[in-house]
Design a protein around this motif. Structure first.
Motif, mmCIF file in Angstrom:
data_model
loop_
_atom_site.group_PDB
_atom_site.id
_atom_site.type_symbol
_atom_site.label_atom_id
_atom_site.label_comp_id
_atom_site.label_asym_id
_atom_site.label_seq_id
_atom_site.Cartn_x
_atom_site.Cartn_y
_atom_site.Cartn_z
ATOM 1 N N VAL A 64 104.900 12.506 74.064
ATOM 2 C CA VAL A 64 106.206 11.850 73.971
ATOM 3 C C VAL A 64 106.023 10.351 74.163
ATOM 4 O O VAL A 64 105.539 9.893 75.198
ATOM 5 N N LYS A 65 106.423 9.594 73.158
ATOM 6 C CA LYS A 65 106.185 8.145 73.172
ATOM 7 C C LYS A 65 106.830 7.467 74.366
ATOM 8 O O LYS A 65 106.255 6.556 74.972
ATOM 9 N N GLN A 66 108.031 7.917 74.744
ATOM 10 C CA GLN A 66 108.711 7.297 75.882
ATOM 11 C C GLN A 66 107.922 7.495 77.169
ATOM 12 O O GLN A 66 107.884 6.614 78.018
ATOM 13 N N ALA A 67 107.304 8.668 77.325
ATOM 14 C CA ALA A 67 106.527 8.939 78.537
ATOM 15 C C ALA A 67 105.301 8.046 78.593
ATOM 16 O O ALA A 67 104.970 7.480 79.639
ATOM 17 N N VAL A 68 104.611 7.932 77.470
ATOM 18 C CA VAL A 68 103.421 7.078 77.401
ATOM 19 C C VAL A 68 103.787 5.632 77.688
ATOM 20 O O VAL A 68 103.087 4.925 78.424
ATOM 21 N N LYS A 69 104.918 5.180 77.116
ATOM 22 C CA LYS A 69 105.368 3.807 77.325
ATOM 23 C C LYS A 69 105.743 3.577 78.790
ATOM 24 O O LYS A 69 105.450 2.528 79.368
ATOM 25 N N TYR A 70 106.403 4.574 79.402
ATOM 26 C CA TYR A 70 106.795 4.442 80.800
ATOM 27 C C TYR A 70 105.577 4.246 81.699
ATOM 28 O O TYR A 70 105.571 3.380 82.577
ATOM 29 N N ILE A 71 104.546 5.040 81.474
ATOM 30 C CA ILE A 71 103.329 4.943 82.287
ATOM 31 C C ILE A 71 102.684 3.574 82.116
ATOM 32 O O ILE A 71 102.277 2.927 83.087
ATOM 33 N N SER A 72 102.619 3.106 80.860
ATOM 34 C CA SER A 72 102.042 1.788 80.590
ATOM 35 C C SER A 72 102.865 0.682 81.246
ATOM 36 O O SER A 72 102.312 -0.243 81.860
ATOM 37 N N ASP A 73 104.191 0.785 81.127
ATOM 38 C CA ASP A 73 105.069 -0.216 81.735
ATOM 39 C C ASP A 73 104.947 -0.209 83.255
ATOM 40 O O ASP A 73 104.947 -1.262 83.901
ATOM 41 N N PHE A 74 104.844 0.982 83.833
ATOM 42 C CA PHE A 74 104.688 1.124 85.280
ATOM 43 C C PHE A 74 103.437 0.382 85.752
ATOM 44 O O PHE A 74 103.478 -0.399 86.715
ATOM 45 N N GLU A 75 102.322 0.603 85.074
ATOM 46 C CA GLU A 75 101.063 -0.039 85.442
ATOM 47 C C GLU A 75 101.156 -1.555 85.289
ATOM 48 O O GLU A 75 100.652 -2.304 86.139
ATOM 49 N N ASP A 76 101.819 -2.010 84.223
ATOM 50 C CA ASP A 76 101.948 -3.455 83.979
ATOM 51 C C ASP A 76 102.823 -4.123 85.033
ATOM 52 O O ASP A 76 102.471 -5.194 85.551
#
Length: 283
Positions: free
Chosen positions: A172-184
């Motif tokens: 799920v693209k939103q999940a992947v984006k959330y994880i990336s945003d969290f780390e950033d």
């Protein structure tokens, strides 16, 4: 004879004691294998959101007893509150013997500053994040139960196990984006504050990586979880290591004889007996 490993700092998070997804036996085996100087519990250790008198098995009590034993033996135990155990935030800055309860922690390790916090504070600031936070609640626990049944069937058919929740998160693209945003977001804040390390949990994604921006760099660390990944962070010999129970090839440790022989009532009694003189609040 197994020799316990000496570790300067150990970080575990997202254990979710009190839920069907928690793998308490594996965690207990890991805790029995180490001799830490400092144990940092980085949120969601006890899942108060989903706490039920109907489900809190003996193995979960043994984990709590083991943590208390560490404290009794002189280990500094720092409990950082998370969202699933947010009720404990009203006890922030309370100290019970060698156990302290905090919302965040800054620690100097070998002349470098490490910033520890659970990470749920970012859920309100990252767009489209609330739905994945709910995955850590009842829906996530149900998914883990279904996954166990599926894996039981796969093993009986001679096939490999797989993780439904990981597959969903990764697809799920939103999940992947959330994880990336969290780390950033975590890393950018750590760089802004001048921290060498930022150590989180919450998203159940074990990770070690160097994050850079125009203002500098920091090392982002995530301890993962004990629902799917069975991971912890360890600091020893001036470096961090991501421990994986699944990849540990050493002879397994088992709970000590005292814990093995205790029945349910004895465990409850051992956990709930506190000395009032040990309870201190610095507020």
């Amino acid at each position: 004879m197994n020799i316990k490993r000496k570790v300067e700092v150990v970080v575990i998070s997202d254990v979710h004691l009190g839920t069907y997804g928690c793998h308490a036996k594996q965690l207990l085996t890991y805790l029995e294998s180490i001799n830490p100087k400092t144990l940092i519990l980085n949120g969601d250790i006890i899942d108060i959101w989903q706490f039920s008198k109907r489900y809190f098995p003996k193995s979960h009590l043994k984990v709590i007893k083991k943590i208390m034993d560490f404290a009794a033996q002189g280990v500094d135990v720092v409990y950082i509150t998370g969202n699933h155990d947010e009720m404990l935030r009203k006890f922030t800055d309370t100290k019970i013997g060698n156990i302290s309860i905090v919302n965040k922690l800054v620690m100097e390790i070998d002349n470098k500053k490490a910033w520890f916090f659970h990470g749920d504070v970012f859920d309100a600031s990252i767009q489209n994040a609330k739905w994945i936070a709910k995955l850590g609640g009842y829906g996530y626990d149900l998914l883990i139960l279904i996954n166990r049944l599926v894996n039981w069937a796969l093993v009986n058919m001679g096939k490999e196990k797989f993780s439904l929740s990981k597959k969903i998160k990764n697809s799920v693209k939103q999940a992947v984006k959330y994880i990336s945003d969290f780390e950033d977001v975590a890393s950018d804040l750590a760089i802004e504050k001048g921290y060498d390390y930022v150590v989180c949990g919450h998203i159940h994604q074990p990770k070690m990586l160097i994050k850079k921006n125009k203002n500098g760099e920091t090392t982002y660390l995530n301890s993962g979880d004990w629902v799917e990944n069975f991971t912890a962070l360890e600091y020893q010999f001036k470096r961090w290591k991501l421990y994986s129970y699944k990849d540990d090839k050493r002879t397994p440790f088992f709970a000590d004889s005292e814990l093995k022989e205790m029945d349910f009532k004895e465990l409850v009694a051992a956990i709930t007996i506190l000395n009032p003189d040990d309870i201190k609040a610095s507020r």
